[in-house]
Each structure stands twice: as C-alpha cells, then as structure tokens.
Motif scaffolding. Sequence first.
Motif, PDB file in Angstrom:
ATOM      1  N   ALA A   1       0.825  -1.207   0.000  1.00  0.00           N
ATOM      2  CA  ALA A   1       0.000   0.000   0.000  1.00  0.00           C
ATOM      3  C   ALA A   1       0.860   1.258   0.000  1.00  0.00           C
TER       4      ALA A   1
ATOM      5  N   TYR B   1      -6.134  -7.223  -1.058  1.00  0.00           N
ATOM      6  CA  TYR B   1      -5.338  -5.992  -1.049  1.00  0.00           C
ATOM      7  C   TYR B   1      -6.217  -4.766  -1.316  1.00  0.00           C
TER       8      TYR B   1
ATOM      9  N   PHE C   1      -5.928  -1.171   0.365  1.00  0.00           N
ATOM     10  CA  PHE C   1      -5.747   0.033  -0.442  1.00  0.00           C
ATOM     11  C   PHE C   1      -6.743   1.123  -0.039  1.00  0.00           C
TER      12      PHE C   1
END
Length: 113
Positions: free
Chosen positions: A16, A68, A72
């Motif tokens: 990130a 993910y 994010f």
Amino acid sequence: MRVDVVRSLALFVLAAVAEIGGAWLIWQGVREHRGVAWIGAGIAALAAYGFVATLQDDAHFGRILAAYGGIFVAGSLAWGIVVDGFEPDRYDYLGSAICLLGVAVIMFAPRTA
C-alpha cells in the motif's frame, strides 16, 4: 499461523505504501507541476508495489488482489489524513472498516482445501 498473518499484513502495508505513494508522487509531478523526477520516483514505487504483491504466501492472484483492495481503501484514507490533511467523515471510516473486514474474511477465513 500468527506469524503468517503478521507477515501477510506487513506485506499488504508495504504494498500500500508503494502503490499509494507512487500514485501520489505521480500526482505531485503532474498536477502540482513538481517535475519529471517526481513522476519517475512514482513509477519506481509503483513497480515496487507490483513486486511486493508477489511475496504473499497465497498462490491465488485474484484472492491476493481482492484482499489488497481493502487495504488500499483504508491506506488511501490514512495517506490522505497524514500527508494531505484530509478529514474523513464517519462514512469514510465505516466504509474503510467494512473493507478491512473483507480483507480478514478473504485472507484468513479457515479453508478446507
């Protein structure tokens, strides 16, 4: 198991920082007219993000990228708070929490095979 969870979360956070930071650097280079060096640094950071994502233990690309996505979302809001002085409202926080719950379910729910 606990070490695997900590490692996975650490890799997500590193990814990130690389992705959000890279996008921010490009934004600064283009939108804030800071120049090609900022853009180049952003491109390098985005490449690092792509590499870091491959270090997850789970072999399923779709699962890793889906999980993910929640990191994010939360990371983007955190970046905005820390770097740009953004002030999220309660719906930003709620949406972020929902996304993080999704990460936990996708990555850490017990699977049979």
